[in-house]
Design an enzyme around this catalytic site. Sequence first.
Site, short mmCIF file in Angstrom:
data_model
loop_
_atom_site.label_atom_id
_atom_site.label_comp_id
_atom_site.label_asym_id
_atom_site.label_seq_id
_atom_site.Cartn_x
_atom_site.Cartn_y
_atom_site.Cartn_z
N GLU B 192 0.88 -1.17 0.00
CA GLU B 192 0.00 0.00 0.00
C GLU B 192 0.91 1.22 0.00
OE1 GLU B 192 -3.52 0.28 0.35
OE2 GLU B 192 -3.77 -1.87 -0.03
N CYS B 230 -1.65 9.05 2.68
CA CYS B 230 -1.44 8.52 1.34
C CYS B 230 -2.56 8.89 0.38
CB CYS B 230 -1.28 7.00 1.40
SG CYS B 230 -2.61 6.16 2.28
#
Lengths: 492, 464
Positions: B192, B230
């Site tokens: 991720e 993110c």
Amino acid sequence: MSSSTDADEKKKESFNAEAASLLVNNLRATFASGTTRSYEWRASQLKALIKLCDAHEQQIIDALYSDLAKPPLETVAYEIAMFKNSCKAALKELKRWMTSEKVKTSIATFPSTAEIVSEPLGVVLVISAWNYPFLLSLEPVIGAIAAGNALVLKPSEIAPATSSLLAKLLGEYLDNSCTRVVEGAVDETSALLQQKWDKIFYTGNGRVGRIVMAAAAKHLTPVVLELGGKSPVVVDSNIDLKVATRRIIAGKWGCNNGQACVSPDYIITTKDYAPKLVDSLKAELEKFYGKNPLESKDLSRIVNSNHFGRLTKFLDDEKVSGKIVFGGEKDESKLRISPTILLDIPRNSLIMREEIFGPLLPIITVDKLEESFDVINSGTKPLAAYLFTTNNKLKEQFVMNISAGGLVVNDTALHLAVNTLPFGGVGESGVGAYHGKFSFDAFSHKKAVLYRSFLGDAPVRYPPYTNIKMRLLKALVGGGLLGIIRALFGLS
Amino acid sequence: MEINGEFLEESVRELRQYFRSGSTRSVTWRKNQLTALLDLVHKNEDAISESLYQDLGKHPVEAFRDEIGAIGKSATYSLSCSDIPLLFFPAKGEVLAEPLVLALDPLIGAIAAGNVVVIKPSEQAPACSSFLANTIPRYLDSNAIRVIEGGAAVSQQLLLQKWDKIFFTGSPRVARFVMSAAAKNLTPVTLELGGKCPAILDSLTNPSDFKLAVKRIVGGKWGPCSGQACIGIDYVLVEEKVSSHLVELLKKIVRRFYGDNPLESKVISRIVNKQNFTRLCNLLKDPLVAASIVHGGSVEEKHLFIEPTILLDPPLDADVMTEEIFGPLLPIITVNKIGESIEFINSRPKPLAIYAFTKDETLKRRILTETSSGSVTFNDTMVQFLCDTLPFGGVGQSGFGRYHGKYSFDTFSHEKAVMHRSLCLEIEPRYPPWSKFKLEFLRLAYKLNYFGLLLHILGLKRYK
């Protein structure tokens, strides 16, 4: 003679990292132009693949005979027919696969709608194997094309006739701006692996699998690795022995003479039952392959002298001398080894330490059949595991406790043909899966899409933060309507 | 306690043994662990908020919204779905700016799938890391779930062990190390990562819609950890003709949310550490970038604080536009026509999320089909994180693999194919010796040509 060598050298020289890079850039440009995205394009390519099979069946049979002495029936049944079926199934399902999937949303994001959209990854690399060189090259290609990617196929150089046939036929039948074949060996593969791909699909062994994954890591490229392992067969005593024996033979010697990733590698059975099993195997083997199986046209040969040497080493291991109860004949000039059974071999013999991938079948005996689970679990996870029994409890325990890519009860290898089952390994036997829709998914990115409107803005999300907002947020995220009402009224 | 290779090998050995004992397989064990995790979160809200405040200056409401609440929701959701287990792995994760939720969200999936787990929290959020190391053993089964703290050296040691799965959240640079290490053991990974998540702002004719969009952009930029997320907005793409209106609105809303003196407002996180603070300051040092500042720009080193900063059309080759910002600087890039945003985004690595504020259905379609990203959210930011039915993960440079909801369970499971056959009903043509009859039989069988098969068996069909 020197001029043809020069030409060969030039050909080899020409495919280096620079050439690979150019190729990938060309494919990226084509992909960016959108050619591969439409349903029509994808369907046309799949139809072309089916036409290719129909129009060139004999050539395919001949190539596989040249590379492996594969009996024509095995080629037709296991390579061509299976492949055509996959293609047809993909064509039938393609529209449905391409449709986005609507999903429910919860109160946490109310009001909103959401869906999952499948999109192609981009430019992908398929590296194929030598044992089912036609099927294992083209089956992943179905997935790559159905998912809308541009691709490069690198067939195995160990099956050269099939490799050059694939290069020729794919060049003729498929859209060359999107699908290319690169032939070659280590150098060409290394040049390809240096490039940045959007996915790499590799079929082969664990050693090279590690190299592929390490190369992929440099570009953060996701991979599917279809590897192998020692697929065990556990044989119980209260079964229809004749049927079980024939199915074991079909999965072992009937699949490229044991050179298949899902071939039964070794058998585990009880000490009491082993003699019966051996007798049954001997009897059926003779019915299938005659008294002189070394000459039988219904068996593939060993692919090359490398592998022939590897297999004879297993037989030369002093730990197994005296354990051969059937077969053991070899003909190096023809690269043939007859169906060979070894009984009661020690667990630390050479043949039990690596995947056999050949026509040798060791039988391990245990006192109680339950011990077979420990034997299997003490090794690395195989691609497949098989059990022959009528005992339902044993079946349950087998399914629960044996970790492998796929399991089959009361047969061998067949799960390959069921395209609703994911086909892939776990642990040492691989990463990822394919077949049927799993192939489409393997080469797709599933993009999450959330649609929100301009109505319904919850001030609790934004600063300045207050205690009231904190209470409301807890209620909202916690998801209870009652909680929200209480929070609104300051009662929580 | 010294964390060296030997200690880790021993830990992994113990965990594997516990896994083999079968304890983590039962639905009861998994439900107990998930309930214990919920308990942990509910009973320790204050301690969690405190740790997040220490590490990041995060406000308790932000902490709740983005971390505590999110974990609670995920765990509750997982508990409510009782799935039959398949197969299992130990897993490991590394975490950055949402230190709690990014450690615990994957943990939920790993537990639900019946694995034993080692968590390596990020050393950049030390208070949270300690909190996890101290609290998890008190609530969860430490035979199965362990927290190992440490920095790069410990991570490297952990990567030398053989895992059945590695789950990594972080930067592409470290991800390459993780995947290379995983390759040695053929360990599957989920990565991720991040990227430059763009927000496309179309000219919305309704002024209140436009205002709402800008409000959500502010919320999506500085709301999550002052831009250190993110899926936070990295930069905005907007048509030249509305850019000044955008800048005015942004300034207004920033002032409304964070007050005239954001440093004192305490509702905005600080920069996680000196290293990132310096990195962000350096982004602003480029004179052309500094010249593009239209709001903010002031930094306060003692508190590692950088004020919400807006840049208008900084040079596209400056670092601020080539690397993921991960901080409170918001570049606004102007284009002539909003459709050009698509080409702009496509010429850069695929991001984790694309945000688009528009009512134009054609533009929505184009964005969906012509760009590629982990996810796309229309007319809002960040909330896709809360939707458990949507897979959460990247593509290309933003990563691969996914989690949340059932995807978490699947990520930590092996889907084993099982086929049952009976021993009766034999089909002779499967077996050698081969003959033309058998070949034709198989051909017809594959084509599912049952009538043809019948004729063939009865000897009534001609074949080559």
